[in-house]
Write a protein that holds these residues in place. Sequence first.
Motif, PDB file in Angstrom:
ATOM      1  N   ILE A 155       8.706  -2.484  -4.425  1.00 23.64           N
ATOM      2  CA  ILE A 155       7.564  -3.425  -3.608  1.00 23.64           C
ATOM      3  C   ILE A 155       7.350  -1.820  -2.591  1.00 23.64           C
ATOM      4  CG2 ILE A 155       8.737  -4.043  -1.345  1.00 23.64           C
ATOM      5  CD1 ILE A 155      10.707  -5.455  -2.892  1.00 23.64           C
ATOM      6  N   ILE A 156       8.066  -0.738  -3.504  1.00 24.28           N
ATOM      7  CA  ILE A 156       7.584   0.525  -2.531  1.00 24.28           C
ATOM      8  C   ILE A 156       6.145   0.753  -3.309  1.00 24.28           C
ATOM      9  CG2 ILE A 156       7.950   2.713  -1.127  1.00 24.28           C
ATOM     10  CD1 ILE A 156      10.961   2.125  -1.349  1.00 24.28           C
ATOM     11  N   PRO A 157       4.523   1.013  -2.703  1.00 26.17           N
ATOM     12  CA  PRO A 157       3.678   1.086  -3.235  1.00 26.17           C
ATOM     13  C   PRO A 157       3.368   2.408  -3.972  1.00 26.17           C
ATOM     14  CG  PRO A 157       2.599   0.111  -1.414  1.00 26.17           C
ATOM     15  CD  PRO A 157       4.295  -0.001  -1.532  1.00 26.17           C
ATOM     16  N   LYS A 158       2.919   3.049  -4.586  1.00 22.93           N
ATOM     17  CA  LYS A 158       3.115   4.526  -5.252  1.00 22.93           C
ATOM     18  C   LYS A 158       1.661   5.095  -4.245  1.00 22.93           C
ATOM     19  CE  LYS A 158       5.951   5.107  -9.252  1.00 22.93           C
ATOM     20  NZ  LYS A 158       5.287   5.478 -10.901  1.00 22.93           N
ATOM     21  N   ASN A 159       0.418   3.493  -4.399  1.00 19.48           N
ATOM     22  CA  ASN A 159      -0.353   4.089  -3.995  1.00 19.48           C
ATOM     23  C   ASN A 159      -1.110   2.376  -3.547  1.00 19.48           C
ATOM     24  OD1 ASN A 159      -3.748   3.624  -3.684  1.00 19.48           O
ATOM     25  ND2 ASN A 159      -3.864   5.496  -5.350  1.00 19.48           N
ATOM     26  N   PRO A 160      -1.282   2.100  -2.045  1.00 16.88           N
ATOM     27  CA  PRO A 160      -1.545   1.555  -1.860  1.00 16.88           C
ATOM     28  C   PRO A 160      -2.884   0.869  -1.811  1.00 16.88           C
ATOM     29  CG  PRO A 160      -0.701   2.822   0.458  1.00 16.88           C
ATOM     30  CD  PRO A 160      -0.809   3.605  -1.424  1.00 16.88           C
ATOM     31  N   ILE A 161      -3.802   1.725  -2.051  1.00 11.30           N
ATOM     32  CA  ILE A 161      -5.351   0.897  -2.722  1.00 11.30           C
ATOM     33  C   ILE A 161      -4.931   0.289  -4.034  1.00 11.30           C
ATOM     34  CG2 ILE A 161      -7.613   2.253  -2.744  1.00 11.30           C
ATOM     35  CD1 ILE A 161      -6.826   1.803  -0.497  1.00 11.30           C
ATOM     36  N   ASN A 162      -4.277   0.535  -4.845  1.00 14.24           N
ATOM     37  CA  ASN A 162      -3.851   0.455  -6.056  1.00 14.24           C
ATOM     38  C   ASN A 162      -3.451  -1.050  -5.794  1.00 14.24           C
ATOM     39  OD1 ASN A 162      -4.692   0.606  -9.309  1.00 14.24           O
ATOM     40  ND2 ASN A 162      -2.325   0.881  -8.866  1.00 14.24           N
ATOM     41  N   ALA A 163      -2.230  -1.095  -5.439  1.00 16.24           N
ATOM     42  CA  ALA A 163      -2.257  -2.141  -5.007  1.00 16.24           C
ATOM     43  C   ALA A 163      -2.756  -3.467  -4.396  1.00 16.24           C
ATOM     44  CB  ALA A 163      -0.506  -2.252  -4.220  1.00 16.24           C
ATOM     45  N   LEU A 164      -3.286  -3.167  -3.976  1.00 12.38           N
ATOM     46  CA  LEU A 164      -4.496  -3.700  -3.192  1.00 12.38           C
ATOM     47  C   LEU A 164      -5.759  -4.534  -4.173  1.00 12.38           C
ATOM     48  CD1 LEU A 164      -5.518  -2.461   0.133  1.00 12.38           C
ATOM     49  CD2 LEU A 164      -4.224  -4.835   0.231  1.00 12.38           C
ATOM     50  N   ALA A 165      -5.998  -3.760  -5.275  1.00 16.87           N
ATOM     51  CA  ALA A 165      -7.188  -3.617  -5.916  1.00 16.87           C
ATOM     52  C   ALA A 165      -6.156  -4.365  -7.539  1.00 16.87           C
ATOM     53  CB  ALA A 165      -7.286  -2.574  -6.434  1.00 16.87           C
ATOM     54  N   SER A 166      -5.645  -4.543  -7.455  1.00 13.74           N
ATOM     55  CA  SER A 166      -4.446  -5.356  -8.377  1.00 13.74           C
ATOM     56  C   SER A 166      -3.985  -5.950  -8.116  1.00 13.74           C
ATOM     57  CB  SER A 166      -3.584  -4.544  -9.531  1.00 13.74           C
ATOM     58  OG  SER A 166      -2.373  -3.748  -8.425  1.00 13.74           O
ATOM     59  N   GLY A 167      -4.183  -6.617  -6.848  1.00 16.72           N
ATOM     60  CA  GLY A 167      -3.093  -7.985  -6.601  1.00 16.72           C
ATOM     61  C   GLY A 167      -1.871  -7.876  -6.696  1.00 16.72           C
ATOM     62  N   ASP A 168      -0.834  -6.662  -6.343  1.00 15.46           N
ATOM     63  CA  ASP A 168       0.241  -6.334  -6.366  1.00 15.46           C
ATOM     64  C   ASP A 168       1.048  -6.577  -4.994  1.00 15.46           C
ATOM     65  OD1 ASP A 168       3.099  -5.576  -7.050  1.00 15.46           O
ATOM     66  OD2 ASP A 168       2.809  -3.714  -7.563  1.00 15.46           O
ATOM     67  N   MET A 169       1.964  -8.086  -4.802  1.00 17.28           N
ATOM     68  CA  MET A 169       1.199  -9.224  -3.726  1.00 17.28           C
ATOM     69  C   MET A 169       2.979  -7.979  -3.178  1.00 17.28           C
ATOM     70  SD  MET A 169      -1.335  -9.674  -4.339  1.00 17.28           S
ATOM     71  CE  MET A 169      -1.172 -10.808  -1.803  1.00 17.28           C
ATOM     72  N   LEU A 170       3.932  -7.596  -3.889  1.00 22.21           N
ATOM     73  CA  LEU A 170       5.428  -7.265  -2.988  1.00 22.21           C
ATOM     74  C   LEU A 170       5.055  -6.336  -2.656  1.00 22.21           C
ATOM     75  CD1 LEU A 170       8.056  -8.370  -4.617  1.00 22.21           C
ATOM     76  CD2 LEU A 170       7.522  -9.565  -2.671  1.00 22.21           C
ATOM     77  N   ALA A 171       3.955  -5.514  -3.191  1.00 21.78           N
ATOM     78  CA  ALA A 171       3.239  -3.937  -2.419  1.00 21.78           C
ATOM     79  C   ALA A 171       2.243  -4.210  -1.307  1.00 21.78           C
ATOM     80  CB  ALA A 171       3.128  -3.271  -3.332  1.00 21.78           C
ATOM     81  N   VAL A 172       1.530  -5.088  -1.513  1.00 25.64           N
ATOM     82  CA  VAL A 172       0.818  -5.613  -0.848  1.00 25.64           C
ATOM     83  C   VAL A 172       1.841  -6.499   0.689  1.00 25.64           C
ATOM     84  CG1 VAL A 172      -1.028  -6.965   0.171  1.00 25.64           C
ATOM     85  CG2 VAL A 172      -1.118  -5.926  -1.759  1.00 25.64           C
ATOM     86  N   ILE A 173       2.647  -6.953   0.825  1.00 26.32           N
ATOM     87  CA  ILE A 173       2.775  -7.070   2.022  1.00 26.32           C
ATOM     88  C   ILE A 173       4.039  -5.890   2.766  1.00 26.32           C
ATOM     89  CG2 ILE A 173       4.843  -8.806   2.502  1.00 26.32           C
ATOM     90  CD1 ILE A 173       3.837 -10.555   0.780  1.00 26.32           C
TER      91      ILE A 173
END
Length: 445
Positions: A155-173
């Motif tokens: 849930i805690i993204p290592k890289n928020p930009i990568n989470a946005l690009a890959s559509g990792d929704m829990l990390a994005v939220i």
Amino acid sequence: MTNENQTAGKKQRKLGLTSVILIALALGIVCGVIFHYLIPAGTVRDDIFVNGIFYVVGQGFIRLMQMLVVPLVFCSIVCGAASIGDTKTLGTIGVKTLIFYLCTTALAITVALCMGNLLNPGLGVDMSSILVSDTSSLDKAQSNNQTVADTLLSIIPKNPINALASGDMLAVIFFALFVGIIISIMGRKVETVHRFFEQFNDIIMKMTSIVMYVAPIGVFCLLSRTFANVGFEAFVPMVKYMLGVLLALAVQCLVVYMIMLWLLARVSPIMFLKKFFPVMAFAFSTATSNATIPLNMETLERKMGVDRRISSFTIPLGATINMDGTSIMQGVAVVFTAQLFGVPLGPVEYATVIATATLASIGTAGVPSVGLITLSMVFNSVGLPLEGIALIMGIDRILDMTRTAVNITGDAVCTTVVAKQAGRINMDVYNDPDAGKDVDVPDAA
């Protein structure tokens, strides 16, 4: 004068988007059945229409929805969290209200998942044949062997930009909530940034509205292709899906909410239902939570004795973030689609659905179609194919009125509980069956 009346009559007879989608739903089923039973297999049916026109247009519509998911969820939740930060001015009441709304949403999704697994609406039909070109979502679901601990840490993204690009929704939220809360804390120092997110959110909402104008065409093509491949077998799961959603909504409204009233507020659930039923009926007829806000607050104040200072905060906030009815639809839809396409879901996937849909409820207010966009986000979080949305899109519009009634009932239950615990409810008014009988219920347009 006569011409003006005729013009007005023509405008009133103009079909709305809901009606057009329902017509497209029916025509798509009819067209698909004709292709399946009456037109022989061959180049014209299979290559030109089923796997040509129907496939390209249908998948184009799905891609348009996928395009909107990440920016819509991110901007909506940033703006929602920034606004919710104002609840600190109400201290304990604000915190209680927010926790109550999030907990009831999580409960609603849990009820929906249980109801879906009880009825098994998607079993008995193999729909995997319509996934000709894109099985990546199935592969993702089948290879998802994360433990609960790994899921929580992800849930805690290592890289928020990568989470946005890959559509990792829990990390994005998570990142969106973090940004929104910081914006709220910093206030005027970051007014420009706050205004940017609000304006960009308006742009995405407008894009969503535009995309939904092509929804009838997308629904027609997706359903035509589905029924051309499967035939009438696809119709039974749709009926079971509707039954599952309606039963889950009934359990949430008549069981979960009433138990909460009795346990947390120690008030009569029967009295609540008798006094609040006209508001539920109005919400059902209008299918919009925002239109019921004034009537909801007036009913709570004059029929149930709730302090206006409480309801003026909890009811508008609930209309923004409390989407129990929509969450129930999403929960049943997850089970329905997973069974329909043979995607196995375990405890970790169900926990992911509950967390994703609960957190996303903060950002789902705006236009009715946003619920479908966030549904695609929930599907992505556990690797479900978006083709399932096409099957439920048309009939889901029918269920929208019932969902709205449940949404606004949840707002009122929360308000009553919070007011009772804060000592801001007049129990003499609440227990008086004649209190507020002069409250007018407006006619639904």
